[in-house]
Scaffold this motif. Structure first.
Motif, mmCIF file in Angstrom:
data_model
loop_
_atom_site.group_PDB
_atom_site.id
_atom_site.type_symbol
_atom_site.label_atom_id
_atom_site.label_comp_id
_atom_site.label_asym_id
_atom_site.label_seq_id
_atom_site.Cartn_x
_atom_site.Cartn_y
_atom_site.Cartn_z
ATOM 1 N N GLU A 1 -7.994 10.108 -16.292
ATOM 2 C CA GLU A 1 -7.360 8.821 -16.042
ATOM 3 C C GLU A 1 -8.172 7.644 -16.586
ATOM 4 O O GLU A 1 -7.701 6.519 -16.622
ATOM 5 C CB GLU A 1 -7.108 8.625 -14.544
ATOM 6 N N HIS A 2 -9.426 7.890 -16.986
ATOM 7 C CA HIS A 2 -10.233 6.826 -17.567
ATOM 8 C C HIS A 2 -9.867 6.620 -19.037
ATOM 9 O O HIS A 2 -10.329 5.703 -19.679
ATOM 10 C CB HIS A 2 -11.720 7.153 -17.429
ATOM 11 N N LEU A 3 -9.074 7.529 -19.568
ATOM 12 C CA LEU A 3 -8.551 7.358 -20.922
ATOM 13 C C LEU A 3 -7.080 6.986 -20.798
ATOM 14 O O LEU A 3 -6.437 7.314 -19.807
ATOM 15 C CB LEU A 3 -8.691 8.659 -21.722
ATOM 16 N N SER A 4 -6.578 6.326 -21.798
ATOM 17 C CA SER A 4 -5.196 5.860 -21.666
ATOM 18 C C SER A 4 -4.396 6.095 -22.927
ATOM 19 O O SER A 4 -4.892 5.936 -24.041
ATOM 20 C CB SER A 4 -5.186 4.367 -21.327
ATOM 21 N N ASP A 5 -3.162 6.502 -22.735
ATOM 22 C CA ASP A 5 -2.201 6.541 -23.831
ATOM 23 C C ASP A 5 -0.866 6.060 -23.289
ATOM 24 O O ASP A 5 -0.746 5.739 -22.109
ATOM 25 C CB ASP A 5 -2.089 7.951 -24.433
ATOM 26 N N LEU A 6 0.117 6.003 -24.148
ATOM 27 C CA LEU A 6 1.443 5.545 -23.724
ATOM 28 C C LEU A 6 2.124 6.668 -22.942
ATOM 29 O O LEU A 6 2.297 7.773 -23.453
ATOM 30 C CB LEU A 6 2.276 5.181 -24.959
ATOM 31 N N HIS A 7 2.477 6.388 -21.702
ATOM 32 C CA HIS A 7 3.117 7.405 -20.862
ATOM 33 C C HIS A 7 4.624 7.334 -21.069
ATOM 34 O O HIS A 7 5.354 6.837 -20.219
ATOM 35 C CB HIS A 7 2.772 7.171 -19.387
ATOM 36 N N GLU A 8 5.054 7.864 -22.193
ATOM 37 C CA GLU A 8 6.445 7.672 -22.570
ATOM 38 C C GLU A 8 7.446 8.393 -21.662
ATOM 39 O O GLU A 8 8.429 7.778 -21.237
ATOM 40 C CB GLU A 8 6.639 8.086 -24.030
ATOM 41 N N PRO A 9 7.220 9.679 -21.342
ATOM 42 C CA PRO A 9 8.199 10.358 -20.470
ATOM 43 C C PRO A 9 8.348 9.658 -19.119
ATOM 44 O O PRO A 9 9.453 9.518 -18.597
ATOM 45 C CB PRO A 9 7.598 11.760 -20.286
ATOM 46 N N HIS A 10 7.224 9.165 -18.583
ATOM 47 C CA HIS A 10 7.256 8.460 -17.308
ATOM 48 C C HIS A 10 8.123 7.208 -17.407
ATOM 49 O O HIS A 10 8.963 6.932 -16.543
ATOM 50 C CB HIS A 10 5.819 8.103 -16.901
ATOM 51 N N LEU A 11 7.923 6.453 -18.492
ATOM 52 C CA LEU A 11 8.689 5.220 -18.665
ATOM 53 C C LEU A 11 10.169 5.517 -18.883
ATOM 54 O O LEU A 11 11.039 4.799 -18.381
ATOM 55 C CB LEU A 11 8.129 4.412 -19.843
ATOM 56 N N GLN A 12 10.446 6.596 -19.626
ATOM 57 C CA GLN A 12 11.848 6.949 -19.855
ATOM 58 C C GLN A 12 12.524 7.281 -18.527
ATOM 59 O O GLN A 12 13.670 6.905 -18.284
ATOM 60 C CB GLN A 12 11.949 8.125 -20.827
ATOM 61 N N GLN A 13 11.772 7.976 -17.654
ATOM 62 C CA GLN A 13 12.303 8.316 -16.341
ATOM 63 C C GLN A 13 12.550 7.039 -15.521
ATOM 64 O O GLN A 13 13.606 6.874 -14.916
ATOM 65 C CB GLN A 13 11.330 9.251 -15.599
ATOM 66 N N LEU A 14 11.548 6.133 -15.539
ATOM 67 C CA LEU A 14 11.689 4.878 -14.783
ATOM 68 C C LEU A 14 12.895 4.083 -15.280
ATOM 69 O O LEU A 14 13.659 3.525 -14.493
ATOM 70 C CB LEU A 14 10.425 4.030 -14.917
ATOM 71 N N ALA A 15 13.041 4.037 -16.604
ATOM 72 C CA ALA A 15 14.161 3.301 -17.187
ATOM 73 C C ALA A 15 15.470 3.876 -16.669
ATOM 74 O O ALA A 15 16.397 3.146 -16.306
ATOM 75 C CB ALA A 15 14.093 3.360 -18.707
ATOM 76 N N LYS A 16 15.528 5.206 -16.617
ATOM 77 C CA LYS A 16 16.736 5.868 -16.123
ATOM 78 C C LYS A 16 16.974 5.505 -14.656
ATOM 79 O O LYS A 16 18.096 5.239 -14.241
ATOM 80 C CB LYS A 16 16.604 7.380 -16.288
ATOM 81 N N ASN A 17 15.883 5.478 -13.889
ATOM 82 C CA ASN A 17 16.008 5.185 -12.457
ATOM 83 C C ASN A 17 16.662 3.829 -12.194
ATOM 84 O O ASN A 17 17.401 3.680 -11.232
ATOM 85 C CB ASN A 17 14.632 5.186 -11.786
#
Lengths: 309, 338
Positions: A225-241
Motif C-alpha cells: 500500500e506504500h506504492l500506488s497505481d491507478l486502481h481502475e477496476p475499483h473505480l469502474q465498480q464505484l462508477a457503476k455503484n
C-alpha cells in the motif's frame, strides 16, 4: 429621366442583387443578440488532493508531473476555449469528505478568476491524511445536491484507498442512483510507484515506507500500500455503484470529452450574436455581383470598349 | 488577435474573417459582360464625367465589400482596466469551516442544535451576511479563504464578484471540518497581501465562532505579518449561545470560552487596528457587517474594468451607406443599349 425610370434601370440586370444586400446589412445593423437554445453544462470538478496524487505519473513538456498537477492541467485545457454555456466549480477530496471551494460559476466572464482559483488547489488542502475514495464519492454526491441547480460531478482520483478498503467495507451507494450524474475520471498509471511524502506545508520529505502505511490484511505478505497505481477496476465498480461513467485520464482530450458529454448537457437559452449571418449573405451577394469574368482570363482577344460598374 | 498601436489597442473577435479581404478587390477587375459595344471608339468624345461616375462606382463597391468583411471580423477595443480612485477596501475573508459552525444560533436560554439544513446555522447566517456585503460593495476587492485543520485558499484577490459569491455559496455547502487551525489560517490570509502594492485600506475579516488556540511562535509570525502588510483585523465573533461577552469575564471558567477570550486578548496585542463584532443573532451579524461597511470607506485605488467596445456597428453603417450609394450610382449609368 424620372426617378422611377432611373430606379428601374438600377434594378436591371445584376443590380437587383444590391437591394437585398442593403437590406441584409441594415438587418445586421439592428439585430440584437438572440436567445438560442444550446447545450449547457453545470459542473463541479472534485480533485483528490491526498498524497497518492503526488505520484509523478504524467509527462508535460518533457517534465514529469504529479497526478494532481496533470488533472489540473487537463481541466484548464478543457476550458481553454471558454464556452459561455458552461458553469463550473471546484471541490477537493481528502479523508472521507469533500470540501466545496467554488459553486459553479459561468466560465467565460470569470475565466481568469476560475483559473487562479484552480491554481490554488494543491496537496496542502488535504485536511486529513486518509483517502477513503468510496466514502468520499458517496459523500460528494450528497453534498452537491445542496446546490441549485444540482450540478453534474467530475470526480478525479487515482482510486487509491488508504487505509485499504477491506472487502466487507466495500458497500453499495445508499442514495438515489442517478440523482447526480457525472464521470469518475481515473488519474494515474498502472505501474506501481512510490508515493512522495509531504508535510503540512506541502514540502517534500522523502517517500512513504511500507511500515508507515496500513497494509492490507487480506493480501497476505504481498500488500504494497506504500506504492500506488491507478486502481481502475475499483473505480469502474464505484462508477457503476453511483451510476457514473468511468474514463481514464490518458490525455487532456479525454477530460474534454467527459466535460462536454452530451448526456450531461441541458438546454439553456444563450444570448447569441447572430449578425454574422446576414453579413455573410450580403457579402456573398456582393461578391457574386462583382465576380470576375472568367472568360476574359482564357485568352479572348481584347476589344476596344468602355466598361462600367 | 490584438494589435497594439500607439497608445490604443485593437483586436478582432473573428480574425479569420480577414482572410476574405481580397474579395474587396473584385470590383476593380474588368468584366466583359458589362461592356457596351460601340461601332467605333475614335468618334467618341472623351467622357470625363463618365469616367468619374465609373470610378466612384468602383470606390463604393470596394468600400461596401471592405466594410462588410471587416464587420464580419468584429474589430473593437479590447476589454481594459483603468485605474481609478474610489472608496473601499481590500478585504480578505477568512471563513471558519469547523464543525461548530454547523451549530444553530439560538436565543438566550435555548439549547443550540446541530442541524444541517437549519437557516439558523451559524455557517448560513454568516454566509448570507457576507454575500450581502460583497453584493453591496462592487469597488472592493475580495479574497476568500476557509480554514479547518488546514487553510483553503479559495480565491485570490479578484474583482469578479461572481466568483467570490460562488465561494461563499460553496462555504455553506461544505461539511464541518475537524480541527480549527486558526494560526495557519491567519498566516495564509496575511500572505494574500504579500508582494501586493499598497493601494488602500486592508482588512482581514475573520468570521469565526472562536475556540482555536494559537501557539507562541505562530502568534509572533501573525504579529509580524499584520504589521508588515499593514492589515487591520475585524472579527465577526459568532458567539455561542448564552456565553458572556469577551470583555466581561476577568478569568473565564468554561473551557471553550477560555480559548475565545485568549484569542481576543491576543488580537488586542496586534500592532494594527482590531475590532471585534460579537454577534449572537442573525440581526447582530447584519449589524456587524453594516458597521464594517461604514468603517471601510477610505480612498482605494482600484481598477475599473472597461468592457470591450465593439466597432462593428459603425462598419455596418458604412457598408449600408456604400451599398446604397452604389445603387444610386447604377441609376445614372447606362447598362445596355436595349
Amino acid at each position: 429621366m424620372n426617378i422611377r425610370a432611373r430606379l428601374l434601370r438600377a434594378l436591371r440586370g445584376e443590380g437587383r442583387l444590391l437591394l437585398p444586400a442593403v437590406a441584409l446589412l441594415v438587418l445586421a445593423l439592428f439585430l440584437p443578440p438572440l436567445p438560442i437554445t444550446r447545450p449547457a453544462y453545470d459542473l463541479v470538478v472534485i480533485f483528490d488532493v491526498t498524497q497518492s496524487m503526488n505520484v509523478p505519473d504524467y509527462e508535460l513538456d518533457g517534465r514529469l508531473v504529479s497526478r494532481l498537477d496533470y488533472a489540473k492541467y487537463a481541466v484548464a485545457e478543457a476550458l481553454r476555449s471558454p464556452r459561455c454555456d458552461t458553469r463550473i466549480g471546484w471541490g477537493v477530496f481528502a479523508g472521507r469528505k469533500i470540501v466545496m471551494l467554488l459553486a459553479p460559476v459561468e466560465v467565460c466572464g470569470n475565466y481568469s478568476a476560475l483559473l487562479a482559483a484552480l491554481a490554488n488547489i494543491d496537496g496542502r488542502m488535504a485536511f486529513e491524511n486518509a483517502s477513503e475514495v468510496q466514502e468520499g464519492l458517496y459523500w460528494a454526491l450528497g453534498n452537491v445536491q445542496q446546490l441549485r441547480p444540482v450540478p453534474d460531478v467530475i470526480f478525479m482520483t487515482d482510486g487509491h484507498e488508504a487505509p485499504p478498503l477491506a472487502p466487507d467495507l466495500a458497500r453499495d451507494y445508499d442514495g438515489a442512483k442517478g440523482a447526480v450524474r457525472g464521470w469518475l475520471v481515473g488519474v494515474g498509471d498502472t505501474t506501481l510507484k512510490p508515493i512522495p511524502k509531504t508535510d503540512a506545508d506541502g514540502k517534500r520529505i522523502g517517500y512513504w515506507h511500507d511500515t508507515e502505511v496500513l497494509q492490507s490484511a487480506n493480501a497476505g505478505g504481498s500488500s504494497h500500500e506504500h506504492l500506488s497505481d491507478l486502481h481502475e477496476p475499483h473505480l469502474q465498480q464505484l462508477a457503476k455503484n453511483v451510476g457514473f461513467r468511468y474514463r481514464r485520464l490518458t490525455d487532456a482530450r479525454a477530460l474534454d470529452d467527459a466535460m462536454h458529454d452530451r448526456a450531461l448537457a441541458h438546454p439553456a437559452h444563450v444570448l447569441t450574436d447572430l449578425r454574422w449571418l446576414p453579413v455573410s449573405l450580403a457579402l456573398l451577394l456582393l461578391a457574386w455581383r462583382f465576380r470576375p469574368d472568367w472568360r476574359s482570363w482564357i485568352g479572348r482577344p481584347k476589344r476596344a470598349s468602355a466598361t462600367n460598374i | 488577435m490584438t494589435l497594439l498601436g500607439t497608445g490604443f489597442a485593437f483586436d478582432f473577435v473573428q480574425p479569420w474573417a480577414l482572410a476574405l479581404l481580397p474579395l474587396a478587390l473584385l470590383p476593380l477587375l474588368r468584366r466583359h459582360r458589362e461592356e457596351l459595344a460601340f461601332p467605333a471608339l475614335a468618334w467618341l468624345p472623351p467622357d470625363r464625367i463618365g469616367r468619374l461616375v465609373d470610378g466612384l462606382g468602383r470606390v463604393f463597391a470596394v468600400a461596401a465589400l471592405l466594410t462588410a468583411v471587416l464587420a464580419l471580423a468584429q474589430p473593437g477595443r479590447p476589454e481594459s482596466e483603468v485605474p481609478r480612485i474610489g472608496r473601499g477596501a481590500e478585504i480578505v475573508v477568512l471563513f471558519d469551516s469547523s464543525l461548530s459552525m454547523d451549530d444553530e444560533m439560538v436565543k438566550r436560554g435555548q439549547l443550540p442544535k446541530r442541524n444541517r439544513d437549519s437557516p439558523l446555522r451559524k455557517r448560513n447566517i454568516a454566509r448570507e451576511a457576507l454575500a450581502r456585503l460583497v453584493a453591496r460593495r462592487p469597488d472592493d476587492r475580495f479574497a476568500l479563504l476557509m480554514f479547518g485543520a488546514a487553510p483553503f485558499r479559495v480565491t485570490p484577490f479578484s474583482q469578479h464578484p461572481d466568483v467570490i459569491q460562488a465561494g461563499i455559496t460553496a462555504a455553506g455547502v461544505s461539511n464541518g471540518l475537524p480541527g480549527t487551525d486558526l494560526g495557519r489560517g491567519l498566516l495564509a490570509a496575511i500572505s494574500q497581501f504579500d508582494h501586493r502594492a499598497y493601494t488602500g485600506s486592508r482588512v482581514l475579516l475573520l468570521v469565526s465562532d472562536g475556540a482555536a488556540e494559537i501557539d507562541d511562535s505562530t502568534r509572533q509570525q501573525i504579529r509580524d505579518g499584520m504589521a508588515r502588510n499593514r492589515i487591520a483585523l475585524d472579527w465577526i465573533y459568532l458567539r455561542s449561545a448564552n456565553w458572556p461577552r469577551l470583555e466581561d469575564e476577568d478569568e473565564p471558567r468554561p473551557t471553550a470560552l477560555i480559548t475565545d477570550v485568549a484569542m481576543h486578548r491576543f488580537f488586542k496585542t496586534l500592532p494594527t487596528a482590531y475590532h471585534v463584532f460579537e454577534a449572537e443573532s442573525p440581526d447582530a451579524v447584519s449589524r456587524a457587517v453594516a458597521e464594517i461597511e461604514r468603517q471601510q470607506n477610505l480612498p482605494l485605488e482600484y481598477l475599473e474594468r472597461v468592457p470591450r467596445r465593439d466597432y462593428s456597428p459603425m462598419l455596418y453603417l458604412f457598408a449600408v451607406l456604400a451599398c446604397t450609394l452604389l445603387f444610386v450610382q447604377r441609376a445614372y449609368v447606362l447598362r445596355s443599349w436595349t
